[in-house]
Each structure stands twice: as structure tokens, then as C-alpha cells.
Write a protein that holds these residues in place. Structure first.
Motif, PDB file in Angstrom:
ATOM      1  N   TRP A   1      15.177 -94.495  40.807  1.00  0.00           N
ATOM      2  CA  TRP A   1      15.052 -93.176  40.164  1.00  0.00           C
ATOM      3  C   TRP A   1      16.057 -93.036  39.023  1.00  0.00           C
ATOM      4  O   TRP A   1      15.718 -92.631  37.902  1.00  0.00           O
ATOM      5  N   THR A   2      17.317 -93.368  39.332  1.00  0.00           N
ATOM      6  CA  THR A   2      18.370 -93.214  38.318  1.00  0.00           C
ATOM      7  C   THR A   2      18.084 -94.105  37.113  1.00  0.00           C
ATOM      8  O   THR A   2      18.238 -93.674  35.955  1.00  0.00           O
TER       9      THR A   2
ATOM     10  N   GLU B   1       5.318 -90.460  39.756  1.00  0.00           N
ATOM     11  CA  GLU B   1       4.543 -89.894  38.654  1.00  0.00           C
ATOM     12  C   GLU B   1       3.446 -88.973  39.184  1.00  0.00           C
ATOM     13  O   GLU B   1       3.218 -87.874  38.665  1.00  0.00           O
TER      14      GLU B   1
ATOM     15  N   GLU C   1      10.580 -90.545  32.016  1.00  0.00           N
ATOM     16  CA  GLU C   1      11.677 -89.560  31.957  1.00  0.00           C
ATOM     17  C   GLU C   1      11.428 -88.501  33.033  1.00  0.00           C
ATOM     18  O   GLU C   1      10.318 -88.395  33.567  1.00  0.00           O
ATOM     19  N   LEU C   2      12.465 -87.735  33.322  1.00  0.00           N
ATOM     20  CA  LEU C   2      12.330 -86.636  34.277  1.00  0.00           C
ATOM     21  C   LEU C   2      11.284 -85.653  33.753  1.00  0.00           C
ATOM     22  O   LEU C   2      11.319 -85.288  32.575  1.00  0.00           O
TER      23      LEU C   2
ATOM     24  N   CYS D   1      15.229 -92.543  35.080  1.00  0.00           N
ATOM     25  CA  CYS D   1      15.606 -91.335  34.335  1.00  0.00           C
ATOM     26  C   CYS D   1      16.651 -91.632  33.260  1.00  0.00           C
ATOM     27  O   CYS D   1      16.806 -90.850  32.317  1.00  0.00           O
ATOM     28  N   ASP D   2      17.363 -92.760  33.419  1.00  0.00           N
ATOM     29  CA  ASP D   2      18.302 -93.164  32.364  1.00  0.00           C
ATOM     30  C   ASP D   2      17.562 -93.752  31.160  1.00  0.00           C
ATOM     31  O   ASP D   2      18.155 -93.943  30.100  1.00  0.00           O
TER      32      ASP D   2
ATOM     33  N   ILE E   1       8.222 -87.514  37.461  1.00  0.00           N
ATOM     34  CA  ILE E   1       8.537 -88.218  36.211  1.00  0.00           C
ATOM     35  C   ILE E   1       7.272 -88.261  35.356  1.00  0.00           C
ATOM     36  O   ILE E   1       6.166 -88.045  35.858  1.00  0.00           O
TER      37      ILE E   1
ATOM     38  N   SER F   1      10.856 -82.650  33.402  1.00  0.00           N
ATOM     39  CA  SER F   1      11.363 -81.282  33.306  1.00  0.00           C
ATOM     40  C   SER F   1      10.463 -80.482  32.337  1.00  0.00           C
ATOM     41  O   SER F   1       9.837 -81.081  31.470  1.00  0.00           O
TER      42      SER F   1
ATOM     43  N   CYS G   1      10.139 -80.219  37.019  1.00  0.00           N
ATOM     44  CA  CYS G   1      10.893 -80.965  38.035  1.00  0.00           C
ATOM     45  C   CYS G   1      12.381 -80.900  37.715  1.00  0.00           C
ATOM     46  O   CYS G   1      12.786 -81.043  36.559  1.00  0.00           O
ATOM     47  N   SER G   2      13.190 -80.670  38.745  1.00  0.00           N
ATOM     48  CA  SER G   2      14.650 -80.735  38.610  1.00  0.00           C
ATOM     49  C   SER G   2      15.182 -81.666  39.674  1.00  0.00           C
ATOM     50  O   SER G   2      14.629 -81.737  40.783  1.00  0.00           O
TER      51      SER G   2
ATOM     52  N   ALA H   1      14.995 -84.045  44.520  1.00  0.00           N
ATOM     53  CA  ALA H   1      14.185 -83.531  43.408  1.00  0.00           C
ATOM     54  C   ALA H   1      13.273 -82.431  43.932  1.00  0.00           C
ATOM     55  O   ALA H   1      12.831 -82.477  45.084  1.00  0.00           O
TER      56      ALA H   1
END
Lengths: 503, 148
Positions: B42-43, B76, B6-7, B46-47, B81, B9, B12-13, B23
Motif C-alpha cells: 500500500w505504502t 482498486e 494513487e490514493l 501510494c508513494d 486507489i 482521495s 478514500c482516506s 483506510a
């Protein structure tokens, strides 16, 4: 009821750029095309740069082959990245403060980004603003200092001095190797000094999240009020920024706003004329439909209009009469808790005339009747006509200044200052002063030590008063020295060691 | 290999700009750019798609499995992520994007470290017209950027 002409609030560029933000895409595209028909991207000012990602989005949807899109290709990335790096500094400041159990309130753009996270890729942020309760400022300053923040132009120790009670509402702080600054405020508005307003902002604050960090923001009514009250119509960039801030807030939250709450604050601080001009401009140019309640309760009298007209004049071009009018309006609405009431009509009129020694003495007599609070233990109190205190001293700002000396100094009979005259290009300053025992004058350029005799004022509970007339005050901007718009004449350094008259 | 990421966060944004993922690691202040295959992976990550599903969705006529794994490790390692215990999304939702990609490029993570200098560039005039900020025009000396 007289109405302000809002058409004059923005210049053509500002009007068209605000129109480009309209939710009505055809209207927005028309405004954008009109703007581009007379201005190039090369010549675009900071207003266009601030909203350029929105302009790029508009072109993508309405004119995908527009040649400007090629130039704007990286602007959205730039704006988002810049905003995030500024938030990085902001979050460091918030964490430093929270380590001391201090929760700051985000103001202006920072509060808007916390309320609407999607905005951070659409609107370029200036610096981030945070508000502390005045009682937390010294402790908060120490925490920020420990975290590695620096303060430019001041030292951290100044936070414990007269700075907090001065006209200054906040200071920028920064960190080496970090992008941007955080403006540390102890009042939510520079032009309203009312502790009750600060308390109200904190009491009704809302909690939001900014990149995982819980933050406090003003409730939407207070945010809108502060955008209106902060509005300075002489400053095109600041005005545009405040209008776009209000437009974003109203676009998303119009239906939820309690207009009675907004109007209560508008009326309390007498900013009806600003509110009417501001809200009508947003409605007319940004294509927002406001409920009738937004404008119906505002009472725009002639005195409000007069103040609004004066505020359209840049501060360094305002006459003494206009400054007096503004001071009277500030006092009428108790916008500031000053230790001195504003000059009366006679005093204002006498100041407009060419003062003679007799007039200066009379002005001193009139001024001493206006003192509300005495200097107490403070060595000096800069009552009127001074800029924000700096680490080494304070500049006079304007043609007249009033300074109060504490009882301890009066007992010694005289007070000495090291002064520096504002004297670019060998310009000499003439300083006339009245201390109640006659009038003296001095002419100098550069640094000098001035000695003044002072007399006690037992009828107002002690405290000596010095009145300065500074007929050659001038702004560095008008003399092409810097962008500083203050009317400088004399920089008064910290007081020298006291001496007795006979020493 | 059935890892799910996952992102990372809030440190990280990330945002998508015209098909490019940008990012920022807020701890380090470093800016990252991902395009093409890198942006698709990446998408997908993060999905909530598992690494194994991503690898199996790659076009069968290419052999970039190892490049993809290295790329994910780089993401990572750079704090963009992090692994999560959440369940993976079904594989069926994944394949269309990769199929539409056309010729497969090797995923790369481009980074820009000297943000102070990059932000001094005028984002309209001092950058590559084809790509935009923070890419310098052809022939200009780069500041502190390069693929990882």
C-alpha cells in the motif's frame, strides 16, 4: 483591577488532563502520572476519552513500556475512524447545501479539523457543527431534507416558524444508517443573538479543504472568540472541550492572531472575565506562552466577575435573582435582540418575595412597560421564561413567564390554550396568572385547557400580555426523571381556535 | 504492468497506526485494515511506485506475484486507489522495506462493514488487548468483518 482566580476554573482531573497536552513533554508526562495516580482508565470520563490518542502518543514517547499503552492500542484508530465517519455525514450536508448555492460555515471542532488536518487522529470529535445565514435556513433545510436528513424533536416546517427567532441557536440533524449528527446553527453562539456577529463571521471567513471539499471556517480570531464566549464554567465537559479547542488553535497560531480583533469582540459582548480566566488557564495548564497583548487589554470589573461567578452555578440551581443579573448583563451588552427589555430592580425584588394577587398585578404593570416589540401577526409571542419552541408547543422554563397575544386575539377578548403540566409522581402544578384584569389561578396535573382573559395595551401599540407565576416549576434532573435541566412547569400547546368571550 | 496508482482521495482516506494501514472509503463507509506485506505494498503504491517495480522488489525466494496482483486489484475495486498518469518513482528507493520484512506473508485486505456496531464497542475494554479496536477479543462472535 480585580483578577479572577483561574485555579478554580478546572477541577483536578481537568487541570491534569489539560497539562498532559502540553508541548513540554516532561511537564505533560508529570501531569499524566499525577492524573493516573488517582484515576484509572476504567473510570476515566469523556474528557480523557476525547484526548486519549494524545495521551497514547505521550506514553509512546515518554514511557513506551507503560501498561496503559496495551489498553490504548486501538484508541487512535477508533478516534480517527469515528471522526472520518462523522465527516462523511458533514460532507453530505455541505454538498446538499451547495446544490442550493448555500455555503455553510464550519464551527467548533469541525472548523479546527479543517484548519489542522492532523488533528483528526488526535482529538475525538463530538458532532459536527455548521452555521447558515438566517436568510438561508429555510431553503437550506429543504435541501437537507431532500438529501435524506432527518430532524429529531422538530419538523422541517419549524424552520419557517418562530424557532429561528427564539433562544434556540440550532438543531441536530441526522441521516438513517449514518454515524453522528450535524448541528445546524443559525447563530454562531447560543448565548449571543446578534445578526451582526453572524454577518461578521461569514464576511471574514477563511477557505480551507476538508477531505477534498472546499469549506468555510471562521478566521482564527473569531474561532478563538467563540471558544471563549461559549465557555460555560458550570459544565466541566463543555469547558474542557472549549479549552482544548483553544489550546490547539493557540499552539499553532498564536503568532498570527490579531489580539486587537479578538479583544474588540470580547469587549463588544462583555466577556472579559471569561476571556481572562480562559486564556490564563490555557497558559498555566497547557504550557502555552501567550504574548502580553493577549491579556493586557482585558478590563475585568466587579460586574464581570459577578456574572462569571453566577455562570459557575448550573442553570437549574440559579436563583431568580441570579437569573435576573444575567438578563441584565445580556441587555447591557446587547447580546440578544429580544422583544422585551430585562426586568428592573423593583420587579426583580418583587419576584423574589412571595407574590400576592396585588403584587402579581403590579408585576404585570411593570412587565408591560418593558415590551419593546408587539406580537404583530404572530398569534402568540413567548417573551420571557420559555424554552425553545417545539413542534407542538413550548415549555415554560423558570418560575416566571411572559406571553404576548396578538391584536387579533385581543379583539376576541379571550385566548385559550391546551396545556400540559409537568407533573411527575402526581406532582400538581400551581399556575397563577395576571392578564391586566385581575389575577386568576389554577391547580392541575397532566393536560388541561386553560382560558385567559386579555386586555389590549394601546399605549404600546397593541398586544396583550399574560404573566405566569409558576411556583412549583422543577427540573426533571432534580426529580430524577431525566437529564433535562430546565425548570419546567407548563407546556403550552399551539393555540386553540379562537372564541369570543360570549360564545 | 507498468501501472502507477494513487490514493483515491477524497472518497478514500488512509492513515498509518503502529505499522498498520487503516483506510476508509467515505462513499461506502467501509473500514479496511492492511498489515505486514499488505501495508508495505500500500505504502509503495501510494508513494508512486509502479506495480512492476513492486513485483520485482519482492524477495526472489517467494512466489506471491499473483497474490500481490490480486491484492492491488482488490484495492482498486474497493475504491481505495486509482490509476494515475503520473510517472513512477525510481525502483532503487523501494527494495529496503521489503527486504526488512522477514518471512513474507500473503497480502490481505481486511474489511469491517458494520461500523455502526463496531463504534459501539468500548475501544479500551471491549476489544482484543493485543491488537486493539476494532478487533474483538478471542472467542467473541465477529460483527461483520473478514478478509476479502
Amino acid at each position: 483591577m480585580n483578577k479572577i482566580s483561574t485555579g478554580e476554573l478546572l477541577d483536578r482531573t481537568g487541570s491534569l488532563l489539560l497539562g498532559s497536552l502540553s508541548s513540554d513533554r516532561r511537564f505533560a508526562m508529570s501531569a499524566f502520572s499525577d492524573w493516573r495516580s488517582t484515576e484509572t482508565l476504567d473510570a476515566s470520563d469523556s474528557r480523557a476519552r476525547r484526548i486519549m490518542p494524545v495521551l497514547a502518543d505521550l506514553l509512546r514517547s515518554q514511557a513506551p513500556d507503560h501498561p496503559d499503552l496495551v489498553l490504548m492500542r486501538g484508541v487512535s484508530r477508533f478516534v480517527w475512524t469515528t471522526n472520518l465517519l462523522k465527516f462523511r455525514l458533514l460532507l453530505q450536508a455541505i454538498r446538499a447545501l451547495e446544490s442550493e448555492s448555500i455555503r455553510p460555515l464550519l464551527l467548533k471542532g469541525a472548523a479546527l479539523y479543517a484548519r489542522f488536518p492532523g488533528l483528526e487522529r488526535k482529538r475525538a470529535s463530538g458532532d459536527c457543527d455548521i452555521l447558515l445565514k438566517p436568510s438561508d435556513v429555510v431553503r437550506g433545510g429543504a435541501a437537507l431534507r431532500r438529501a435524506g436528513f432527518d430532524m429529531s424533536g422538530h419538523s422541517w416546517d419549524d424552520l419557517a416558524g418562530p424557532l429561528i427567532a427564539s433562544y434556540t441557536a440550532g438543531l441536530p440533524i441526522k441521516m438513517a444508517d449514518r454515524i453522528g449528527e450535524v448541528d445546524l446553527h443559525w447563530r454562531p453562539l447560543w448565548n449571543i443573538d446578534d445578526p451582526a456577529l453572524t454577518e461578521l463571521f461569514f464576511r471574514q471567513a477563511e477557505q480551507k479543504t476538508l477531505h477534498g471539499q472546499a469549506v468555510l471556517v471562521p478566521c482564527r480570531e473569531h474561532h478563538l472568540f467563540s471558544s471563549i464566549a461559549r465557555c460555560e464554567p458550570w459544565n466541566a465537559n463543555e469547558l474542557f472541550t472549549r479549552l482544548t479547542e483553544g489550546a490547539e488553535l493557540l499552539r499553532e497560531e498564536t503568532a498570527s492572531i490579531d489580539w486587537d480583533d479578538v479583544h474588540r469582540l470580547i469587549k463588544r459582548y462583555g466577556v472579559d472575565a471569561a476571556a481572562e480566566a480562559y486564556l490564563k488557564t490555557i497558559a498555566d495548564h497547557a504550557g502555552l506562552k501567550l504574548p502580553s497583548a493577549a491579556l493586557s487589554g482585558l478590563q475585568v470589573s466587579k460586574s464581570y466577575q459577578s456574572e462569571w461567578r453566577i455562570r459557575r452555578t448550573p442553570p437549574d440551581r440559579r436563583t431568580a435573582w441570579q437569573c435576573w443579573r444575567l438578563t441584565v448583563m445580556d441587555a447591557r451588552f446587547r447580546r440578544t435582540m429580544r422583544p422585551i427589555s430585562p426586568p428592573g430592580l423593583l420587579e426583580a425584588s418583587l419576584r423574589r418575595a412571595m407574590p400576592s394577587p396585588l403584587v402579581l398585578q403590579l408585576l404585570w404593570q411593570l412587565a408591560r412597560r418593558r415590551v419593546i416589540l408587539t406580537a404583530g401577526d404572530d398569534t402568540l409571542r413567548f417573551l420571557e421564561g420559555f424554552s425553545s419552541p417545539e413542534t407542538d408547543g413550548v415549555w415554560t422554563d423558570g418560575y416566571w413567564a411572559l406571553l404576548q397575544v396578538s391584536e387579533k386575539r385581543i379583539e376576541l377578548g379571550c385566548v385559550e390554550f391546551d396545556c400540559v403540566a409537568f407533573s411527575p409522581n402526581k406532582r400538581r402544578q400551581y399556575v397563577w396568572y395576571s392578564g391586566g384584569q385581575g389575577v386568576g389561578w389554577s391547580r392541575f396535573s397532566g393536560p388541561k385547557r386553560l382560558t385567559f382573559r386579555v386586555r389590549s395595551l394601546p399605549e404600546i401599540g397593541g398586544g396583550g400580555l399574560l404573566l405566569f407565576w409558576l411556583p412549583r416549576a422543577a427540573s426533571p434532573k432534580r426529580l430524577n426523571v431525566s437529564a433535562d435541566e430546565r425548570q419546567l412547569a407548563l407546556f403550552i400547546r399551539k393555540e386553540r381556535n379562537p372564541k369570543t368571550l360570549n360564545a | 504492468m507498468n501501472l502507477v496508482f494513487e490514493l483515491a482521495s477524497p472518497q478514500c482516506s488512509a492513515e498509518e497506526f503502529d505499522g498498520e494501514i487503516v483506510a476508509i472509503n467515505l462513499d461506502s463507509g467501509i473500514y479496511y485494515s492492511m498489515k505486514g506485506m499488505a501495508s508495505l505494498i500500500w505504502t509503495a503504491l501510494c508513494d508512486g511506485h509502479a506495480v512492476e517495480n513492486i513485483l520485482s522488489a519482492l524477495p526472489s525466494d517467494t512466489d506471491i506475484r499473483q497474490d500481490v496482483l490480486s491484492y492491488i486489484q482488490e484495492l482498486e475495486r474497493n475504491g481505495l486507489i486509482r490509476q494515475t498518469a503520473a510517472g513512477a518513482l525510481p525502483k532503487a528507493e523501494l527494495s529496503s522495506g521489503f527486504a526488512a520484512l522477514g518471512p513474507v506473508d500473503r497480502p490481505t485486505l481486511e474489511s469491517f462493514g458494520d461500523m455502526q456496531s463496531l463504534l459501539l464497542l468500548d475501544p479500551v475494554h471491549e476489544v482484543d488487548e493485543g491488537i486493539g479496536w476494532p478487533n474483538l477479543p478471542e472467542g467473541c462472535v465477529g460483527l461483520d468483518s473478514g478478509g476479502i
